[in-house]
Design a protein around this motif. Sequence first.
Motif, PDB file in Angstrom:
ATOM      1  N   LEU A   1       0.817  -1.212   0.000  1.00 27.60           N
ATOM      2  CA  LEU A   1       0.000   0.000   0.000  1.00 27.60           C
ATOM      3  C   LEU A   1       0.850   1.261   0.000  1.00 27.60           C
ATOM      4  CD1 LEU A   1      -2.190  -2.084   0.570  1.00 27.60           C
ATOM      5  CD2 LEU A   1      -3.192  -0.483   2.217  1.00 27.60           C
TER       6      LEU A   1
ATOM      7  N   LYS B   1       1.662   1.911  -3.473  1.00 30.28           N
ATOM      8  CA  LYS B   1       0.480   1.827  -4.335  1.00 30.28           C
ATOM      9  C   LYS B   1       0.690   0.827  -5.467  1.00 30.28           C
ATOM     10  CE  LYS B   1      -1.203   6.486  -3.318  1.00 30.28           C
ATOM     11  NZ  LYS B   1      -1.677   7.775  -3.848  1.00 30.28           N
TER      12      LYS B   1
ATOM     13  N   ARG C   1      -6.988  -0.596   0.789  1.00 33.06           N
ATOM     14  CA  ARG C   1      -7.286  -0.021  -0.525  1.00 33.06           C
ATOM     15  C   ARG C   1      -8.291  -0.919  -1.217  1.00 33.06           C
ATOM     16  NH1 ARG C   1      -1.784  -0.927  -4.058  1.00 33.06           N
ATOM     17  NH2 ARG C   1      -1.723  -3.208  -4.012  1.00 33.06           N
TER      18      ARG C   1
ATOM     19  N   ARG D   1      -9.565  -2.362  -4.679  1.00 31.11           N
ATOM     20  CA  ARG D   1      -9.098  -2.582  -6.050  1.00 31.11           C
ATOM     21  C   ARG D   1     -10.270  -2.969  -6.939  1.00 31.11           C
ATOM     22  NH1 ARG D   1      -3.261  -5.031  -6.864  1.00 31.11           N
ATOM     23  NH2 ARG D   1      -3.175  -3.236  -8.249  1.00 31.11           N
TER      24      ARG D   1
ATOM     25  N   SER E   1      -6.029   0.645  -8.803  1.00 27.33           N
ATOM     26  CA  SER E   1      -5.430   0.368  -7.506  1.00 27.33           C
ATOM     27  C   SER E   1      -5.935   1.261  -6.393  1.00 27.33           C
ATOM     28  CB  SER E   1      -3.901   0.495  -7.597  1.00 27.33           C
ATOM     29  OG  SER E   1      -3.373  -0.475  -8.472  1.00 27.33           O
ATOM     30  N   ASP E   2      -6.659   2.310  -6.709  1.00 27.00           N
ATOM     31  CA  ASP E   2      -7.074   3.247  -5.669  1.00 27.00           C
ATOM     32  C   ASP E   2      -8.515   3.668  -5.876  1.00 27.00           C
ATOM     33  OD1 ASP E   2      -4.655   3.810  -4.022  1.00 27.00           O
ATOM     34  OD2 ASP E   2      -3.835   4.325  -5.977  1.00 27.00           O
TER      35      ASP E   2
ATOM     36  N   CYS F   1     -15.075   3.091   0.566  1.00 24.75           N
ATOM     37  CA  CYS F   1     -14.959   3.732  -0.747  1.00 24.75           C
ATOM     38  C   CYS F   1     -16.364   4.089  -1.224  1.00 24.75           C
ATOM     39  CB  CYS F   1     -14.292   2.781  -1.737  1.00 24.75           C
ATOM     40  SG  CYS F   1     -14.196   3.407  -3.436  1.00 24.75           S
TER      41      CYS F   1
END
Length: 499
Positions: A231, A234, A322, A324, A334-335, A344
Amino acid sequence: DNLKFYIFPSKPTVTLQPSWTQIYSGETVTVRCEIQGGEGAQWTYEWKPAKLNTPPTSNEYRITVTESDSGGYSCRGRRDYFFTEWSDIITLTVSFSNRPVVTLYPNWSEIYRGETITVRCEIHGGDTEWDYEWETNSRIKAPNQNEYRIRSASSSNSGNYRCKGRMKSSQHKTTEWSDSVTLTVSDNKPRPVLTVSPSWLSPGASVTLNCEVEHPSAGWSFYWYKAVPDLSEKSSSYELLPDGSGTAQDSYIIHGQTHTAGYVCRAGRGDPEYHTDHSQPKFVWSADVHSATSLTVSPDRVQHFTSDSVSLTCEGNFTEWRVRKFSEDGRLYSDCRRMTGSTCNINTSKSDTAVYWCESGSGEFSSAVNITVQNDGNGPILVSPVHPVTEGASVSLSCSLRTQKILSNVFFYHNDKLIQNDPRGELKISAVSKSDEGFYKCQYSGRESAQSWMSVKVSLIIILLLLLYRCRRTNSEKFSFTYYKLFIIQRHKCIMMFI
């Protein structure tokens, strides 16, 4: 007093110039008949074989040889009515053409920047007899040696190469030019393509990785890695899989994989070994919610309308996360653009149709979920659970419009087969079985939703019963199941460990 006496000499001798008896087609040789002791006499000469049509008065002649000139040669001298003996036969052997051959080692049709390759000029008859000359249209000229070793190739070495040889013992004697060989050096470093099958794990299934490179027969060996989330960067780091270094086969089988995981491959060839770039990572996904981390979706359904607000929350005893995303077009993200803590937030669009999962700062993967965004603003969506349904549990599927959540007169399809058509707007299954697994979609007023997969997992009670049964029958075996591992030790004592 004018009478002259001649002593008839011994039989003549046939000589060749150059003196070797094996020459190559296209070379020139002089055949000469020498009569020792007969100097001063006016000799004429006869030759065998007669096919040569040699002028009878000539004691030598030059031949530009072909293979038909191979054979034995003999001569004799004649003066008036007197003849010498026939000479001993000397045999001339004419080989195939001595045109050189240019070879590439290794013999790859295309090589890549940084690879090592040798361009070699091969002439029948041995390297020590020849000096070499190269002709090339590449930007870097080859040295006048029988081979040119390029230790770190670049596009400057690309071009056509041909060579010829010059005899060291007779510098005016040269071979023909060889045919040209084309050397192509690509400045692009190759990147193999990895495929993973199956994409979604099922209990007991093996995972097969395939690594595809350009020019697959050109001596590649393969390296296999597991992707470990990083992470802070990234990105991911790569760990070699067991026995995954330099395999001859372009496939690799993983047994007993139970959780979502990412894999990459690369290839190598040559001496010293040249390596390709790593492939793009590919993933095998598990819907198992009993992993150490999990992903929840709100609202809890697979299908969503465009511009819906959807929250993806990562759960587990970890501080960094994170989310994905692997989209329909094969792109990996990836973010999350709007990450709040471990959640998210997405305002959905068609590009958000994808597989989603969480990765922790400690390298753990969560279960994965499918999300489908309806592109038809006036069409319905199927309301079905994101996560697998446990065998024996009840489940309810429904159909919804953006402007109307509860619908009636809905058609439901299972694997494209109509299963219900009545005034109700729900498909209720009171006790789910494995046969209920599959693709579902709904139809309302002539418009169809997208189809979504509903997964059915084995009941934990059934697993426990199976473990106990195995425990009673086995003394020293190890079993791996979807949710538990069973270790059977001496005296039939069983220890079950949560994965």
